[in-house]
Design an enzyme around this catalytic site. Structure first.
Site: not given
Ligand code: NAD
Length: 976
Positions: A731, A765
């Site tokens: 990720e 993020c």
């Protein structure tokens, strides 16, 4: 003194059921005469339906359970603020086409509703594409401009019905026969400039109201003010600022109102602002600068609130203590949906408001009785359109109070009921463009169908049912906020806006954890142990492991406050971020536990006679879990718990900056029953541990979250080793964009952009990096954002008033500063910056900033800090803008603000992003609700907190047995 707000703690932590029981105990059944009276009025209102006000008729015909009604109000909400034709066309096409306007044609009694229907019928037909997908031929004949003009006209007429006057002068003119309380505006202030503007408009209104002839107070036109309009940060954590900045503004208005004997009411706000409102009210009541004999100071009290009775007591005590008669207004409540949503989002124990309408009605009557009993010190105002409530109050007394109704509603009820006391109209005043948006949104948010206004006009609902005593209501209360997800308990939260909750968090100590970096040889030894522990852990079964995860979730939940302190101390996470992170971790544990609980069962698969087919899953072996520092608890525990519950043993590597959080979390899992060799924490340098372990073929898989560059390096290292090909879940980062067109509401956009770009100092993020604004609205939107950025508070992470804390360390902050110097040198323009104040000297702080790159360019990398880039686009370039975003190669989060369903669909379909958000911010994904993760340069998937995540951690197995070889198919032979 009773009126000290520090002593006032409304007990809204009480569960709905307990509260409802208390309400019933305190209520008296309504007299038959009251119910008969109400029924009589309802019948007469129905008999005179054509006299009902236009707003009520409109809501009746286009009620909110009809698609047409919602479409109409959606258009009204935004059309007047859209400057360009392309956006209007897209909106109209998406809202009007395909709906059944004909069914409403000529049905209503009101000419106004029928005229509106006729306009919509024609327009709806025009914008509905024919089967070939082209716009109706009428468009081709009359042209789109005519359609736009027609709808704008229809909405302007609608605006004229909702809004009392465009300005105070017009309003006063139309108020000749009515006594009003004027409500001057729409949205809450987002910037100081907004607040100053609203302050001016209140002063202007008061100046006009002050010229009224000298009459008794209750016959004079009054003003309602909203404190959140007078300060952009009207929330509990900014109290020190509010005392200095807000109070003088309110005081100035109130002194003026008092001098001219004009009534002034402080309007209702959300629960978290109640104590602040009471604080201001108490100060005003005691303020010697305000004419002592003036009796016109009011406050709206919301009966749907569990603290309403105590608020009434507070106001009565305040009046006694200060010697000033007060003018409170009792309303049902204005923010029901928002209150319920907030309680669910925060995972609170209970709602601050009643979830059954009947409870609100009971509470209203109890509050009304209290207020009537306190008439020596107050002049109560009862705002209601409910015939039963009017009858019940009228039975309590015939003077010393007044009724109130909303402009456009309840007109015929009061005309028929003819109460002995006055009826004041609450009258919205302002430009249609702003006010209609606000009023309509409140209508849509609150759903008008269960309201009395809607029911009274609906002949299908028997009069007896409408006039039923709320004591006899048997409907059920809503599920508590933590029951939101059915079988999986929602993680429990705190309301940091409430002093008792905040005190519990602040009382917690940072857990003491000591950490030493793991060496390469220690890492290899750990792998040896993890490898050895695999067999028994994998054999323990899904059910057992799932139970351990559930125990860990409860354990973590009981240490929420300590975990928040640790996250603030080590990771610089502000309290609100820390809280949502702990809750996310708890949710991960419960979510994966629930999923795994049923995974262990061996499935029998179909096949030919004489063959047994079985399928089952198990762990893969040793997993290396590598987490980033920016979610050192949630992402860390998410990876670890998924790997564990699937049957793997785990080496968990926290980021260099956050080893204590990792060690502490692993300690909790051990305490919950995970054996020490099954889960080992390896704090230390990424490359040291990576190099020691990634080449070893006993590593079955890696769950990694971090930068794209590190993910690539790990991928290469894994690929180069001998032995089996490892599983890699990565990720990684993103360059996340949000597109805003000209139908968006600037205040909502501002709220969502500020949160998306600057919360957690931009170190998420999912954070917003590129804001793409349609050119037509770009300047105004940038101005509002600039103003809102000036209001952000920079501070220490553990200080509850902090909006933006430090970056993770001075090195990261220096990296951002280098980037900013580079773009500056390349011709980028700094549009706005939040002042750092005393934190300017601390090298860990970077001021939130908004930039526009040279040539309207997109950034070329992920800038992991509080830096927002602005890009503009022309109305017809939406698709091109989407493609520019896609060309960046990332695909993590993306957002769009538009009222056009067509554009929402176009965006969701063509943007490359794992998580798309519409008309909201793009951060804070919730486990099970928004499974999180991207593709492209942003990661491999599967999504964390989603239905497929666990599948990457398991190995599938089947067994086929030829039963004919061992005596044949017993079932077949027995049957045959
Ligand atoms: P990073 O890549 O520097 O570090 C992540 C982890 O990898 C740390 O634990 C680090 O010690 C470790 N690591 C570094 N080099 C390694 C190596 N050679 N071998 C093994 N491990 C190594 O990232 P970061 O700065 O900690 O985190 C910020 C980044 O993470 C941002 O790019 C952000 O977008 C991304 N992120 C992504 C998600 C997501 O879900 N997509 C979530 C959070 C953060």
């Amino acid at each position: 003194m009773h009126t000290d707000t520090h002593l006032f703690t409304p007990d809204y932590d009480v569960a709905d059921l307990d509260y409802a029981a208390a309400l019933r105990a305190d209520s008296q059944p309504l007299d038959q005469s009251v119910r008969d009276q109400a029924a009589h009025w309802v019948q007469r209102v129905r008999d005179n339906a054509s006299d009902e006000g236009p707003v009520a008729s409109l809501l009746q015909e286009y009620n909110l359970s009809s698609e047409e009604g919602v479409a109409l109000l959606c258009i009204a909400e935004c059309i007047l603020r859209i400057p360009d034709s392309a956006t209007v066309d897209s909106l109209l096409q998406s809202k009007l086409s395909g709906l059944d306007w004909r069914a409403h044609s000529g049905r209503a009694e009101s000419w106004f509703v029928n005229a509106s229907t006729a306009a919509l019928l024609v327009t709806g037909k025009i914008v509905t594409p024919n089967p070939k997908g082209a716009w109706n031929s009428l468009v081709q004949r009359v042209g789109e401009p005519v359609v736009r003009v027609m709808v704008r006209k229809a909405v302007a007429v609608l605006g004229g019905q909702f809004v009392y006057g465009r300005d105070i002068k017009a309003a006063l003119k139309s108020a000749k026969k009515e006594i009003c309380s004027f409500d001057m505006l729409g949205e809450a202030a987002m910037t100081d400039a907004d607040a100053q503007r609203y302050l001016r408009s209140y002063h202007d209104a008061l100046d006009a109201l002050c010229t009224q002839p000298d009459q008794p107070l209750h016959q004079k036109q009054g003003l309602s003010i909203k404190l959140s309009a007078l300060h952009p940060r009207f929330n509990p954590h900014q109290k020190d600022r509010l005392d200095v900045e807000l109070y003088p503004r309110v005081q100035g208005l109130v002194i003026k109102a008092a001098q001219h004997n004009v009534p002034l009411c402080i309007d209702a706000e959300e629960t978290e602002r109640l104590l602040l409102q009471l604080d201001v009210l108490a100060k005003l009541a005691h303020d010697p600068a305000i004419t002592p004999s003036w009796e016109g100071l009011g406050l709206a009290i919301q009966a749907y609130h569990k603290g309403a009775q105590q608020t009434v007591d507070f106001v009565a005590d305040l009046a006694r203590d200060s010697g000033r008669r007060l003018l409170p207004r009792l309303v049902k409540g204005a923010y029901w949906d928002a209150e319920v949503k907030r309680a669910q989002t925060l995972g609170l124990d209970s709602y601050p408001v009643f979830t059954r309408k009947a409870d609100t009605d009971l509470n209203y009557l109890i509050c009304a009785r209290k207020m009537m009993e306190a008439r020596a010190v107050m002049h109560p105002c009862f705002a209601t359109h409910n015939a039963l409530t009017v009858a019940a109050i009228a039975a309590l007394g015939s003077d010393g109070y007044e009724f109130q109704r909303l402009h456009g509603m309840g007109e015929s009820l009061y005309a028929i009921a003819k109460p002995k006391v006055g009826v004041r109209v609450y009258a919205p005043v302002g430009p249609h463009r702003d006010l209609l948006a606000y009023l309509v949104r409140r209508l849509l948010e609150n759903g008008a169908n269960s309201s009395f206004v809607h029911q009274i006009a609906d002949d299908d609902i028997p009069v007896g049912a409408i006039c039923q005593d709320p004591l006899n209501d048997t409907s059920r209360a809503m599920h508590a906020p933590h029951d939101l997800f059915g079988a999986r308990t929602n993680s429990l939260g705190f309301d940091l806006d409430r002093a008792p909750h905040l005190a519990r968090v602040q009382a917690a100590k940072v857990p003491a954890v000591t950490t030493v970096d793991t060496s390469a040889s220690e890492a290899r030894a750990a792998l040896e142990r993890a490898h050895g522990a695999f067999g028994s852990w994998n054999g323990a079964g899904f059910e057992t492991r799932s139970q351990i995860l559930l125990a860990a979730a409860d354990l973590l939940e009981s240490h929420t406050a300590e975990a928040m302190q640790l996250l603030a101390d080590e990771g610089g996470r502000v309290l609100a971020d820390g809280l949502s992170e702990v809750r996310e971790a708890v949710d991960f544990l419960r979510y994966y536990a629930m999923q795994a609980a049923t995974m262990g069962a061996v499935k029998v698969l179909p096949g030919p006679t004489g063959e047994d087919n079985h399928y089952w899953v198990e762990g893969k072996g040793v997993f290396l879990a590598i987490a980033p520092w920016n979610f050192p608890l949630a992402i860390f525990l998410g990876q670890v718990s998924a790997a564990l519950v699937a049957g793997n043993t785990v080496l968990a590597k926290p980021a260099e900056a956050t080893p204590r959080t990792g060690l502490w979390a692993v300690g909790l899992l051990h305490q919950a029953g995970v054996p020490r060799d099954v889960l080992q924490c390896l704090p230390g340098e990424g490359p040291v541990i990576g190099d020691a372990l990634l080449g070893d073929s006993r590593i079955a898989g890696v769950a990694f979250t971090g930068s794209t560059a590190t993910a690539k390096r790990i991928n290469i290292q894994l690929a180069q080793r001998d032995g089996p090909i490892a599983t890699l879940i990565a990720e990684t980062g993103g360059i996340n964009a949000m597109v805003v067109d000209s139908s968006a509401l600037p205040e909502q956009v501002t709220r969502d952009v500020i949160a998306g770009a600057f919360q957690s100092a931009g170190q998420r993020c999912s954070a917003l990096r590129v804001l793409c604004l349609q050119e037509d609205i770009a300047d105004a939107q940038i101005e509002m954002l600039t103003g809102a950025m000036q209001e952000l508070r920079i501070g220490q992470a553990s200080d509850p008033s902090t909006d933006v804390g430090p970056m993770i360390d001075a090195k990261a902050a220096a990296g951002i500063r280098r980037y900013l110097s580079a773009i500056d040198a390349n011709g980028a323009q700094l549009l706005a910056e939040t002042p750092l104040g005393v934190f300017g000297d601390d090298p860990r702080y970077v001021a939130p900033q908004m930039w526009r790159l040279a040539d309207n360019a997109m950034p070329d990398r992920e800038v992991f800090g509080p830096v927002l880039h602005i890009v503009t686009y022309q109305s017809d370039q939406l698709q091109a803008t989407i493609e520019r975003i896609n060309d960046l190669g990332f695909a993590l989060t993306a957002g769009i603000h538009t009222r056009s369903d067509l554009r929402q669909a176009q965006f969701a379909r063509s943007i490359h992003a794992g998580n798309v958000y519409v008309n909201r911010n793009q951060i804070g994904a919730v486990v099970g609700s928004q499974p999180f993760g991207g593709h492209g340069l942003s990661g491999t998937g599967p999504k964390a907190g989603g239905p497929l995540y666990l599948t990457r951690f398991i190995q599938e197995r089947t067994q086929s047995t030829d039963t004919t070889a061992a005596g044949g198919n017993a079932a077949l032979m027995a049957g045959g």
